[in-house]
Design a protein around this motif. Structure first.
Motif, PDB file in Angstrom:
ATOM      1  N   LEU A 180      -1.789   9.893 -11.209  1.00 43.73           N
ATOM      2  CA  LEU A 180      -1.656   8.899 -12.271  1.00 43.73           C
ATOM      3  C   LEU A 180      -0.193   8.623 -12.601  1.00 43.73           C
ATOM      4  CD1 LEU A 180      -4.560  10.015 -14.634  1.00 43.73           C
ATOM      5  CD2 LEU A 180      -4.485   7.987 -13.168  1.00 43.73           C
ATOM      6  N   GLU A 181       0.627   9.665 -12.585  1.00 46.23           N
ATOM      7  CA  GLU A 181       2.051   9.493 -12.854  1.00 46.23           C
ATOM      8  C   GLU A 181       2.715   8.661 -11.753  1.00 46.23           C
ATOM      9  OE1 GLU A 181       5.691  12.521 -13.336  1.00 46.23           O
ATOM     10  OE2 GLU A 181       4.031  12.835 -14.753  1.00 46.23           O
ATOM     11  N   GLU A 182       2.367   8.938 -10.501  1.00 51.62           N
ATOM     12  CA  GLU A 182       2.924   8.167  -9.382  1.00 51.62           C
ATOM     13  C   GLU A 182       2.502   6.704  -9.491  1.00 51.62           C
ATOM     14  OE1 GLU A 182       5.036   7.215  -6.008  1.00 51.62           O
ATOM     15  OE2 GLU A 182       5.054   9.168  -6.992  1.00 51.62           O
ATOM     16  N   ALA A 183       1.248   6.462  -9.801  1.00 52.72           N
ATOM     17  CA  ALA A 183       0.753   5.087  -9.931  1.00 52.72           C
ATOM     18  C   ALA A 183       1.489   4.350 -11.047  1.00 52.72           C
ATOM     19  CB  ALA A 183      -0.749   5.092 -10.204  1.00 52.72           C
ATOM     20  N   THR A 184       1.728   5.013 -12.156  1.00 56.02           N
ATOM     21  CA  THR A 184       2.441   4.396 -13.273  1.00 56.02           C
ATOM     22  C   THR A 184       3.896   4.118 -12.896  1.00 56.02           C
ATOM     23  OG1 THR A 184       0.995   5.478 -14.875  1.00 56.02           O
ATOM     24  CG2 THR A 184       3.117   4.683 -15.686  1.00 56.02           C
ATOM     25  N   GLU A 185       4.566   5.111 -12.329  1.00 53.53           N
ATOM     26  CA  GLU A 185       5.970   4.940 -11.951  1.00 53.53           C
ATOM     27  C   GLU A 185       6.157   3.834 -10.912  1.00 53.53           C
ATOM     28  OE1 GLU A 185       7.421   8.762 -10.693  1.00 53.53           O
ATOM     29  OE2 GLU A 185       7.211   9.614 -12.705  1.00 53.53           O
ATOM     30  N   TRP A 186       5.219   3.728  -9.966  1.00 50.33           N
ATOM     31  CA  TRP A 186       5.317   2.734  -8.902  1.00 50.33           C
ATOM     32  C   TRP A 186       4.842   1.360  -9.375  1.00 50.33           C
ATOM     33  CZ3 TRP A 186       1.806   0.761  -4.851  1.00 50.33           C
ATOM     34  CH2 TRP A 186       2.498   0.189  -3.780  1.00 50.33           C
TER      35      TRP A 186
ATOM     36  N   LEU B 103       0.839  -1.193   0.000  1.00 51.23           N
ATOM     37  CA  LEU B 103       0.000   0.000   0.000  1.00 51.23           C
ATOM     38  C   LEU B 103       0.875   1.243   0.000  1.00 51.23           C
ATOM     39  CD1 LEU B 103      -2.830   1.289   0.254  1.00 51.23           C
ATOM     40  CD2 LEU B 103      -2.619   1.022   2.733  1.00 51.23           C
ATOM     41  N   ARG B 104       0.568   2.173  -0.896  1.00 53.17           N
ATOM     42  CA  ARG B 104       1.323   3.427  -0.980  1.00 53.17           C
ATOM     43  C   ARG B 104       0.340   4.582  -0.819  1.00 53.17           C
ATOM     44  NH1 ARG B 104       6.353   4.202  -2.844  1.00 53.17           N
ATOM     45  NH2 ARG B 104       6.965   6.223  -3.668  1.00 53.17           N
ATOM     46  N   LEU B 105       0.546   5.393   0.209  1.00 50.30           N
ATOM     47  CA  LEU B 105      -0.267   6.578   0.443  1.00 50.30           C
ATOM     48  C   LEU B 105       0.361   7.743  -0.306  1.00 50.30           C
ATOM     49  CD1 LEU B 105      -1.115   4.642   2.723  1.00 50.30           C
ATOM     50  CD2 LEU B 105      -1.351   6.615   4.197  1.00 50.30           C
ATOM     51  N   VAL B 106      -0.443   8.404  -1.149  1.00 50.46           N
ATOM     52  CA  VAL B 106       0.066   9.488  -1.991  1.00 50.46           C
ATOM     53  C   VAL B 106      -0.760  10.745  -1.766  1.00 50.46           C
ATOM     54  CG1 VAL B 106       0.501  10.245  -4.357  1.00 50.46           C
ATOM     55  CG2 VAL B 106       0.804   7.832  -3.748  1.00 50.46           C
TER      56      VAL B 106
ATOM     57  N   SER C 140       4.252   2.394   2.104  1.00 51.31           N
ATOM     58  CA  SER C 140       5.136   3.503   1.777  1.00 51.31           C
ATOM     59  C   SER C 140       4.301   4.758   1.542  1.00 51.31           C
ATOM     60  CB  SER C 140       5.972   3.177   0.543  1.00 51.31           C
ATOM     61  OG  SER C 140       5.142   2.933  -0.574  1.00 51.31           O
ATOM     62  N   VAL C 141       4.998   5.884   1.402  1.00 52.15           N
ATOM     63  CA  VAL C 141       4.323   7.161   1.172  1.00 52.15           C
ATOM     64  C   VAL C 141       5.030   7.916   0.051  1.00 52.15           C
ATOM     65  CG1 VAL C 141       3.551   7.347   3.565  1.00 52.15           C
ATOM     66  CG2 VAL C 141       5.699   8.425   2.881  1.00 52.15           C
ATOM     67  N   ALA C 142       4.294   8.853  -0.542  1.00 47.80           N
ATOM     68  CA  ALA C 142       4.863   9.741  -1.555  1.00 47.80           C
ATOM     69  C   ALA C 142       4.097  11.054  -1.521  1.00 47.80           C
ATOM     70  CB  ALA C 142       4.777   9.121  -2.943  1.00 47.80           C
ATOM     71  N   ALA C 143       4.818  12.149  -1.648  1.00 51.36           N
ATOM     72  CA  ALA C 143       4.202  13.472  -1.754  1.00 51.36           C
ATOM     73  C   ALA C 143       4.686  14.094  -3.053  1.00 51.36           C
ATOM     74  CB  ALA C 143       4.589  14.340  -0.565  1.00 51.36           C
ATOM     75  N   ARG C 144       3.754  14.622  -3.789  1.00 48.96           N
ATOM     76  CA  ARG C 144       4.078  15.239  -5.076  1.00 48.96           C
ATOM     77  C   ARG C 144       3.430  16.614  -5.128  1.00 48.96           C
ATOM     78  NH1 ARG C 144       5.359  10.729  -9.125  1.00 48.96           N
ATOM     79  NH2 ARG C 144       5.270  12.411 -10.621  1.00 48.96           N
ATOM     80  N   ALA C 145       3.824  17.408  -6.098  1.00 50.17           N
ATOM     81  CA  ALA C 145       3.252  18.737  -6.284  1.00 50.17           C
ATOM     82  C   ALA C 145       2.817  18.890  -7.727  1.00 50.17           C
ATOM     83  CB  ALA C 145       4.279  19.812  -5.926  1.00 50.17           C
TER      84      ALA C 145
END
Length: 140
Positions: A96-102, A35-38, A83-88
């Motif tokens: 969508l970009e984070e989901a594709t990259e991950w 699970l990745r929280l974004v 895991s976690v990720a923060a984007r701007a």
């Protein structure tokens, strides 16, 4: 079935647990997935940049990561499966970009009751569903 699950987290939400967390966690446990929280922070428009500190974006990302790490600490999964990720940027584009990259095979996103502006402009959830390259679970 779902091995890599991305959960879109709105840190501005007032509830204790993000919308969709229980559903995403249940699926991750059932299938032995991760699970990745974004969280996606909006970008300050260029016209306002002179009114904010030079390190505003970095501080905003740092605060978001701190809040996400607090949330993920309470998630009942082994540390190597969360895991976690923060984007701007734009919410749906960055998510969508984070989901594709991950390499996500499921995106879980919360939705709300539509208001008039959603009918005119569209919602992030709708755009994510339309453009995702993997399955999407929308939680009301």
């Amino acid at each position: 079935m779902y091995k890599r699950i991305v959960l879109a987290v709105d840190l501005g939400e007032t509830s204790a647990a993000p919308k969709g967390l229980s559903e995403a966690l249940e699926l991750a446990k059932a299938w032995g997935g991760s699970l990745r929280l974004v969280n996606v922070q909006p970008v300050v428009p260029a016209t306002f940049m002179e009114y904010v500190p030079a390190d505003f974006d970095a501080e905003q990302t740092k605060r978001a990561l701190e809040q996400l790490n607090e949330l993920v600490a309470g998630v009942d999964l082994p540390a190597d499966r969360k895991s976690v990720a923060a984007r701007a940027g734009g919410i749906y584009h960055e998510l969508l970009e984070e989901a594709t990259e991950w390499g996500a095979d499921l995106i879980v996103v919360g939705s709300h009751r539509p208001v008039m502006s959603d009918y005119l402009l569209g919602s992030n959830a709708k755009t994510i569903v339309r453009h995702a390259q993997c399955s999407v679970l929308v939680v009301r």
